[in-house]
Design an enzyme around this catalytic site. Structure first.
Site, short mmCIF file in Angstrom:
data_model
loop_
_atom_site.label_atom_id
_atom_site.label_comp_id
_atom_site.label_asym_id
_atom_site.label_seq_id
_atom_site.Cartn_x
_atom_site.Cartn_y
_atom_site.Cartn_z
CB CYS A 3 12.18 73.48 21.66
SG CYS A 3 13.43 73.19 20.41
CD GLU A 35 -13.20 63.37 9.15
OE1 GLU A 35 -12.62 62.29 9.25
OE2 GLU A 35 -14.45 63.48 9.12
CB VAL A 81 30.21 70.60 21.85
CG1 VAL A 81 28.82 71.19 21.74
CG2 VAL A 81 30.12 69.09 21.75
CG HIS A 97 28.57 72.29 7.62
ND1 HIS A 97 27.21 72.08 7.58
CD2 HIS A 97 29.04 71.96 6.39
CE1 HIS A 97 26.87 71.65 6.38
NE2 HIS A 97 27.96 71.58 5.64
NE ARG A 136 20.06 71.56 0.03
CZ ARG A 136 19.07 71.25 0.87
NH1 ARG A 136 17.84 71.65 0.62
NH2 ARG A 136 19.29 70.55 1.96
CG PHE A 148 27.76 65.99 13.74
CD1 PHE A 148 27.17 65.25 12.73
CD2 PHE A 148 28.91 65.49 14.34
CE1 PHE A 148 27.70 64.04 12.33
CE2 PHE A 148 29.46 64.29 13.94
CZ PHE A 148 28.85 63.56 12.93
CD GLN A 181 -8.48 62.65 17.44
OE1 GLN A 181 -7.43 62.22 17.02
NE2 GLN A 181 -9.51 62.81 16.63
C1 LIG Z 1 17.73 69.71 12.25
C2 LIG Z 1 18.99 69.75 11.45
C3 LIG Z 1 18.89 70.01 10.11
C4 LIG Z 1 20.05 70.04 9.34
N1 LIG Z 1 19.92 70.30 8.01
C5 LIG Z 1 21.04 70.36 7.24
C6 LIG Z 1 20.96 70.65 5.86
O1 LIG Z 1 19.88 70.86 5.32
N2 LIG Z 1 22.10 70.67 5.16
C7 LIG Z 1 23.32 70.43 5.73
O2 LIG Z 1 24.31 70.50 5.06
N3 LIG Z 1 23.42 70.17 7.03
C8 LIG Z 1 22.32 70.12 7.80
N4 LIG Z 1 22.42 69.83 9.12
C9 LIG Z 1 23.74 69.51 9.66
C10 LIG Z 1 24.42 70.73 10.22
O3 LIG Z 1 24.83 71.56 9.18
C11 LIG Z 1 25.62 70.29 11.03
O4 LIG Z 1 25.15 69.51 12.09
C12 LIG Z 1 26.35 71.46 11.60
O5 LIG Z 1 26.84 72.27 10.62
C13 LIG Z 1 27.44 71.04 12.56
O6 LIG Z 1 27.95 72.19 13.20
P1 LIG Z 1 28.00 72.33 14.79
O7 LIG Z 1 28.72 73.56 15.11
O8 LIG Z 1 26.67 72.21 15.37
O9 LIG Z 1 28.85 71.05 15.14
P2 LIG Z 1 29.04 70.31 16.50
O10 LIG Z 1 27.97 69.32 16.70
O11 LIG Z 1 29.23 71.27 17.61
O12 LIG Z 1 30.42 69.57 16.19
C14 LIG Z 1 30.51 68.70 15.10
C15 LIG Z 1 31.87 68.03 14.99
O13 LIG Z 1 32.85 68.96 14.59
C16 LIG Z 1 33.97 68.97 15.44
N5 LIG Z 1 34.43 70.34 15.52
C17 LIG Z 1 33.65 71.43 15.71
N6 LIG Z 1 34.42 72.54 15.66
C18 LIG Z 1 35.68 72.12 15.47
C19 LIG Z 1 36.92 72.82 15.34
N7 LIG Z 1 36.98 74.13 15.40
N8 LIG Z 1 38.02 72.07 15.16
C20 LIG Z 1 37.97 70.73 15.10
N9 LIG Z 1 36.84 70.04 15.21
C21 LIG Z 1 35.70 70.73 15.39
C22 LIG Z 1 33.46 68.41 16.74
O14 LIG Z 1 34.50 67.76 17.45
C23 LIG Z 1 32.39 67.46 16.30
O15 LIG Z 1 32.95 66.21 16.03
C24 LIG Z 1 21.30 69.80 9.93
C25 LIG Z 1 21.39 69.53 11.30
C26 LIG Z 1 20.24 69.50 12.06
C27 LIG Z 1 20.33 69.23 13.52
S1 FES Z 2 11.72 69.96 19.86
FE1 FES Z 2 11.71 69.97 17.71
S2 FES Z 2 13.25 71.40 17.32
FE2 FES Z 2 13.39 71.16 19.42
#
Ligand SMILES: Cc1cc2nc3c(=O)[nH]c(=O)nc-3n(C[C@H](O)[C@H](O)[C@H](O)COP(=O)(O)OP(=O)(O)OC[C@H]3O[C@@H](n4cnc5c(N)ncnc54)[C@H](O)[C@@H]3O)c2cc1C
Ligand code: FES
Ligand code: FES
Length: 1335
Positions: free
Chosen positions: A55, A1266, A265, A359, A430, A270, A772
């Site tokens: 996507c 295959e 968010v 994160h 890691r 997450f 298929q």
């Molecule tokens: C497909 C996928 C693969 C991933 N692979 C890895 C990996 O290999 N290694 C790894 O370490 N991580 C991995 N992750 C996790 C990823 O690192 C975390 O989901 C990401 O860092 C969260 O950040 P975000 O901004 O999206 O958080 P959000 O989802 O936007 O928020 C997360 C949480 O943080 C809080 N928050 C956000 N900002 C603040 C702020 N400023 N103050 C207070 N609270 C706050 C929110 O309230 C919420 O509870 C993966 C995630 C996905 C979806």
């Molecule tokens: S549908 Fe797989 S990453 Fe969005």
């Protein structure tokens, strides 16, 4: 709310067009919005969780402070539309189309054969496109980073990488090899000598140049909006959730006070998955993305960096890279460690979206950054209405201690990351299932500080991730080591202390307990060595790391595949218009790349259509006492609940029900479905259906359980040749053993999809299905509804991959949907979510192979007695065929004079397993290669010697007494030996292994004899229909289905060749059961063979009719002849039919000419393993395949590379995990890893044997769909070779067993050493494991 002005109009741009959304719903994501609201269906759904990249779109934003526009890729499935205020979104449709002009990226990926089924292609295009917007001449490293978040299940990535690399100014050749020459140079020289060999599959010369001035401009209106000084609070009210996006920090803090439980968010990576997959509900969401304070970056050259919590991880990576370039190494220890993990953390899209603050605050137990930030003494700058606060980011914070966490009203503004001190060292470790885009199994941040100028420990910190529910600290152990000298004496003690302190319960979630324990201390050992090395650099008085240990300090580099492709050049006398034998681009290649290719769910909404969600069994074996749907029916949008009671005629049969009836026999069985006006509503309601079960006995999950309960499907199958008893009596040695081969998920990128449209007249139904075998869908729907087949038309244009998984299952799912359509009288759209697809549809059969093999001391095998058990799951499906194929094909390339094989299908309470590329061959023959290797080990001879010695040499008969000539098998073997420089590389491997203790290399060469087709003649029948229109255009169709394997392209080539017209005059729209009836599923590698023959016949019939007209007017045009035929009342339409190859099998006699012909091949692979972590690197693979005359070398080589890659997945990576009760845990690409771009051999060379013929098949070709799968086992056996070398060096000479897949866990735990000896072991009888092997 007291804050400033508010607005509720969401304004953003998509492909240059302004979107104003007055009713923006926070629960709607961009993917849904693009596909369903804007009808931009180029962006695909592959997983919904950010892990597959299907996507991918580009987002551009204007930063008013820097006056710069930032372009970045994101996964649309995790972007709430409400977060898009002020953004410009570019989708695949926005960069080019066949209607306007195509973009160079689209052109190159298509013409470079980087697309097969095309489902991943728009995502790939958008990832590369975004890279080029930022770096028009990207480096290889940038390409690796960019494509790490995009999965492709078809191609094996090599051609995709090549298309990206074509924009780079770096050499297109792979790394310089040991010879000082690159592989391409070598190949070119070779081809010069042999002018019958071609190595180009496309011409780069005519490629459109990249012209950045042609790109869409950033909308000026958005710039003005960004510059607007008085920003408003944005409020969007959805059906269940309110989204508030304040413009200032003070508004944010006030909102936090008002809604303390509301999440902030940022990237939503997450919060989003939690809401989607874990049913977490937030009535209010606060989005602080526009708060400037959260994006500041402050650099203090003496103290360190302060990075805004809102900065994306990609931005953090940029900042750290810059700091590392600017500052001395000793100050940037923490930054380097962070950077190391940022390279592999998730994919590029997630790094672009995820924020540093999100994160840290989400405190994921597998967080890659928190352990490093934690040991690096970072500080969190936190603010609330009460004021500011500084919180240490330490182990207490990471453990979630109540006193050390943010209060609900607080906001994290920024993070201070200090510079490291002179005698301080920080490292990061890691280990994941694969190198990139995979969550860590265990990770760690480690820091040591010494008293200045000494090696006496002043401070030590160790944090681990992946161990428990939070990042955990080895604080007590560290404290005990303070004051000690950094030398070998502390090593053992430190390991023991750590293991005592950081404990992992035996049955802890995620399993791999002993491996995790081993990794903890293996990492510490690596850290120990790294620090030894650093100390030695600072003060050469300290000892250095021994030479033999040096290599373990280097992580495997992230590399992408490159290599050569060689095939027989087409006869230069051939007409240039004749496409047969040429590497023609996939018929839909360009449309795949522009997003115009329509897949089933891309079909626009049908009036009144309903969406279906499934309710599946949560019990492995139980009686259904009651189904209460009252709560579900009361929910908004819900139209009906459909159960077994609603099936008008046959609810499947006794063995396999469509809707569970009275009882359930596996977790994941469909009990009922919910039809609603949106998928969201259907899904919400599905969760509210209350089913009461009464558990039943027995619950059978594993092969062992099934054998104990004598729970089998069908009868035992057996084949025998020679005299087993006598054979064993005459041998020098006998070995006995068993080996397991795990199952495999198809992971076609397009999940199972069907659209059923009931017609108002005569019970007609039109069905669009990704299948298929469209005829079986028609048949099942007819029998389910009790209506004749002639009322049902199934359409199948293309599928986003099938690999066997869309042979039988679409019929069941189609019938499930048809029952709903019949009941509601409305069209039903039924698209399985990835998790449901993985849960419900089964996969490759796990296999247990038992062997007893007798051989002479020189390695000649005289007798073998083999037993196979496959885990069939709860219904027969195609299990019978799978076990038969495993038996019929088991001997592979070897003549074993006395051979017996018996096979049984175990009936268990798992979802029913089904067809999968290779049909039992990849599992059964793996067992053969395994015992061949075991014989070699016993004889103390190299495995290739045993292979050669026992290989068929002359015309002979197989175990089922079919005659064949092994000439091409031997040619493949010899050429593979030669091309891979096997013997010199084996020597080099041995030398490497002598010089390195913790890293070992292995090399292996595997031959292959693979039989295509089915053991029944009528299974090979095929039909085609050809119409010539009076304007000369030709429409063809046939009974095969296009799954990405290029079948339709080959069919157009055939028609073009037979009718002697350009390919552009031939069109193939779809297959449908109305145009070609009673078709056979497209499988068993014979799609092009049999449909090609049928099509050829139809074309020849038409040519015969046209002959008199053509000879009368030889200078006329094709159109003239067609017109003349019309005037003469000659039919311009013809069907073609192929009865099928002669094939039969008599199981009573144990003989038959079962298969029409054989495909031969050989593959040589070299790997390197890290004995401390279990990681491995695929260094090089050479494949030689006997394709005879290839109708389309680009497609055939694509099939070989793609299948090989899937084989690499099967044998080394992909691992299904089941609970002891039979619940499948691995239901997403996060939990189940298929090969990604860095898992492919650094160098992958494929060559097709020249000058060979296969008179039986069309144009003397061979079906190659295959066979390449099995060649992936060469990587497994190379790993086994490396592991054997490691064990030998450690004095472990006794035989050991290594099952498939050879995951990092398996490799590590077999490389037994002092660390594996140290870890506590659990008595398997004393606990219930989290997961169990089912093979
Ligand atoms: C497909 C996928 C693969 C991933 N692979 C890895 C990996 O290999 N290694 C790894 O370490 N991580 C991995 N992750 C996790 C990823 O690192 C975390 O989901 C990401 O860092 C969260 O950040 P975000 O901004 O999206 O958080 P959000 O989802 O936007 O928020 C997360 C949480 O943080 C809080 N928050 C956000 N900002 C603040 C702020 N400023 N103050 C207070 N609270 C706050 C929110 O309230 C919420 O509870 C993966 C995630 C996905 C979806
Ligand atoms: S549908 Fe797989 S990453 Fe969005
Ligand atoms: S072409 Fe990549 S998934 Fe099919």
């Amino acid at each position: 709310m007291s804050h400033s002005e508010k607005t509720d109009a969401l304004i953003f741009f998509v492909n240059g067009r302004k979107v104003i959304e007055k009713n923006a719903d926070p629960e709607i994501n961009l993917l849904f919005y693009l596909r369903k609201k804007l009808r931009l269906t180029g962006t695909k759904y592959g997983c919904g969780g950010g892990s597959c990249g299907a996507c991918t779109v580009m987002i551009s934003r204007y930063d008013s402070s820097s006056k710069k526009i930032r372009h970045y890729s994101v996964t649309a499935c995790l972007i709430p539309i409400c977060s898009l205020y002020g953004a410009a979104v570019t989708t695949v449709e926005g960069i080019g189309s066949t209607k306007t002009r195509i973009h160079p990226v689209q052109e190159r990926i298509a013409k470079g054969h980087g697309t097969q089924c095309g489902f991943c292609t728009p995502g790939m295009v958008m990832s590369i496109y975004t890279l080029l917007r930022n770096h028009p001449q990207p480096s290889t490293e940038q390409l690796i980073e960019t494509l790490g978040g995009n999965l492709c299940r078809c191609t094996g990535y090599r051609p995709i990488v090549e298309s990206g690399r074509s924009f780079s100014t770096e050499s297109s050749c792979c790394q310089m090899k040991g010879t000082g020459k690159c592989c391409q140079e070598q190949e070119e020289n070779e081809s010069e000598n042999k002018n019958d060999v071609c190595s180009k599959l496309y011409q780069e010369e005519g490629f459109l140049p990249l012209d950045p001035t042609q790109e869409l401009i950033f909308p000026p209106e958005l710039m003005r909006m960004a510059e607007e000084p008085r920003k408003k609070t944005l409020v969007f009210q959805g059906e269940r959730v309110t989204w508030i996006s304040p413009a200032t920090l003070s508004d944010l803090l006030e909102l936090k006070l008002q809604y303390p439980q509301a999440p902030l968010v940022m990237g939503n990576t997450f919060v989003g998955p939690n809401m989607k997959f874990k049913d977490v509900y937030h009535p209010v969401i606060i989005s602080p993305v526009r708060i400037l304070e959260l994006n500041v970056v402050m650099i203090d050259a003496n103290q360190g960096l302060t990075i805004g919590a809102g900065c994306s991880l990609a931005k953090v990576k940029e900042i750290l890279t810059e700091m590392i370039l600017r500052l001395p190494v000793e100050k940037t220890q923490t930054y380097r460690a962070l950077l190391k993990h940022l390279r592999t953390l998730a994919g590029q899209q997630i790094r672009n979206m995820a924020s540093l603050g999100g994160h840290i605050i989400s405190r994921l137990p597998t967080s890659d950054l928190n352990p490093i930030l934690g040991v690096g003494n970072c500080v969190l700058n936190v603010v609330s209405k009460e004021g500011t606060q500084q919180l240490p980011l330490n182990d207490h914070f990471l453990a979630g201690s109540p006193n050390e966490k943010l209060t609900p009203e607080q906001v994290l503004v920024s993070v201070f990351i200090p510079l490291s001190k002179k005698w301080e060292f920080v490292s990061a470790f890691r280990q994941a299932q694969s190198q990139q885009n995979a969550l860590a199994i265990v990770n760690s941040g480690m820091r040591v500080r010494f008293n200045d100028g000494t090696n006496t420990i002043k401070d030590l910190n160790i944090l681990y991730g992946g161990i428990g529910s939070a990042t955990v600290s080895a604080n007590k152990s560290c404290q005990q080591l303070i004051g000690r000298t950094w030398n070998e004496d502390i090593l053992d003690e430190a390991c023991r202390l750590i293991l005592d302190e950081v404990t992992i319960p035996s049955s802890s979630s995620g399993g791999m307990v002993e491996y995790k324990r081993t990794l903890m201390i293996s990492f510490f050992f690596k850290f120990y060595l790294e620090v030894v090395q650093e100390l030695n650099i600072r003060n050469p008085g300290y000892p250095d790391v021994p030479n033999k240990f040096q290599s373990v300090l280097e992580d495997f580099p992230l590399t992408i595949p490159c290599g050569t492709q060689a095939y027989e050049c087409i006869d230069s006398q051939k007409s240039p218009q004749d496409p047969v034998g040429r590497p023609v681009m996939h018929q839909s290649g360009i449309k795949h790349a522009t997003g115009e290719a329509i897949f089933c769910d891309d079909i626009p909404a049908i009036d009144e259509e309903l969406f279906l969600a499934v309710v599946t069994s949560t019990r492995p074996h139980a009686k259904i006492i009651s189904i209460d749907a009252s709560e579900a029916l009361a929910l908004p949008g819900v139209v009906d609940i459909i159960t077994a009671q609603d099936v008008p005629a046959a609810n499947g049969d006794e063995e396999e029900r469509l809707y569970a009836q009275d009882e359930v026999i596996c977790v994941g069985q469909i009990v009922c479905t919910v039809a609603a006006d949106s998928y969201f509503h259907a899904k919400q309601a599905a969760k509210k259906v209350n089913i009461v079960y009464e558990d039943m006995e027995p619950v059978i999950v594993t092969i062992k359980d099934a054998v104990n309960h004598k729970s089998f499907i069908g009868s035992e199958r057996k084949l025998e040749q020679g005299n087993i008893k006598e054979g064993f009596q005459a041998v020098d040695q006998i070995i006995e053993g068993e080996v397991h081969v795990g199952g495999q998920e198809h992971f076609y990128m397009e999940t199972q999809t069907v659209l059923v449209i009931p017609k108002s007249e005569d019970k007609e139904m039109e069905i669009y299905v990704s299948s298929q075998d469209a005829a079986s869908v028609q048949e099942k729907v007819a029998s389910t509804l009790g209506i004749p087949k002639n009322r049902i038309i199934c359409h199948m244009r293309r599928a986003g991959g099938g690999f066997g998984g869309k042979v039988t299952k679409p019929a069941l799912l189609g019938a499930v949907a048809a029952v709903a359509a019949n009941k509601t009288g409305r069209p039903i759209r039924f698209v399985l979510e990835r998790g449901d697809d993985m849960l419900i549809t089964g996969g490759r059969h796990p296999l247990l192979g038992k062997y007893k093999v007798g051989f002479m001391n020189n390695g000649k095998i005289e007798a073998a007695d083999i037993e196979y058990y496959i885990n069939g799951g709860c219904t027969p499906d195609e299990s019978e065929m799978v076990i038969e194929y495993a038996l019929l094909k088991l001997e592979n390339a070897y003549k074993i004079p006395n051979l017996r094989v018996q096979g049984r299908i175990c009936k268990t309470n798992l979802p029913s397993n089904t067809a999968f590329r290779g049909f039992g061959f990849p599992q059964g023959t793996f067992v053969t290669e395994y015992w061949i290797t075991a014989v070699a080990a016993k004889c103390n001879l190299p495995p290739e010697k045993i292979r050669e010695l026992n290989m068929y040499k002359t015309v002979d008969r197989t175990i089922h007494k079919q005659q064949f000539d092994p000439k091409n098998l031997i040619r493949c073997w010899n050429e593979c030996m030669e091309k891979s420089s096997y013997y010199s590389r084996r020597k080099a491997v041995e030398l490497f292994n002598q010089q390195n203790y913790w890293k070992k290399r292995g090399i292996s060469i595997i031959p292959m004899k693979f039989s295509v087709g089915y053991p029944k003649t009528y299974y090979h029948q095929a039909a085609a229909l050809v119409h010539i229109y009076t304007d000369g255009s030709v429409l063809i169709t046939h009974g095969g289905t296009e799954l990405g394997q290029g079948l339709n392209t080959k069919m157009i080539q055939v028609a073009s060749h037979e009718l002697k017209i350009p390919m552009s005059d031939v069109y193939l729209s779809e297959m449908n059961t109305g145009m070609v009836p009673n078709t056979i599923g497209t499988a068993a590698s014979i799609g092009a063979d049999v449909n090609g023959k049928a099509l050829q016949t139809a074309c020849q019939t038409l040519m015969k009719r046209l002959e008199p007209i053509i000879s009368k007017n030889p200078n006329g045009t094709w159109k003239d002849w067609a017109n003349e035929a019309f005037v003469q009342s000659i039919s311009l339409s013809a069907t073609g039919y192929f009865r099928g190859y002669k094939a039969h099998m008599d199981w009573v006699k144990g003989e038959g000419d079962v298969y029409p012909y054989f495909v031969f091949g050989a593959a040589c692979s070299e790997v390197e393993i890290d004995c401390l972590t279990g990681a491995h690197k695929n260094i090089r693979t050479d494949i030689v395949m006997d394709a005879s005359f290839s109708i389309n070398p680009a497609i055939d080589i694509g099939q070989i590379e793609g299948a090989f890659t899937q084989g690499v997945g099967l044998y080394t990576l992909e691992e299904l995990k089941y609970s002891p009760e039979g619940v499948l845990y691995t239901r997403s690409p996060d939990e189940y890893k298929i090969p990604s771009i860095t898992d492919i051999p650094e160098e992958l060379n494929v060559s097709l044997l020249t000058s060979t013929k296969n008179p039986i098949a069309i144009y003397s070709s061979k079906g190659l769909g295959e066979s390449g799968m099995f060649l992936g086992s060469s990587v497994f056996f190379a790993i086994l070779d490396a592991v054997t070398a490691a064990r030998k060096e450690r004095g472990l000479t006794e035989t050991f067993s290594m099952s498939s897949p050879a995951t990092p866990e398996l490799i590590r735990m077999i490389c037994v050493d002092k660390f594996t000896d140290l870890i506590p072991r659990d008595d398997s009888k004393s606990y219930k494991p989290w997961s169990i092997p089912v093979a």
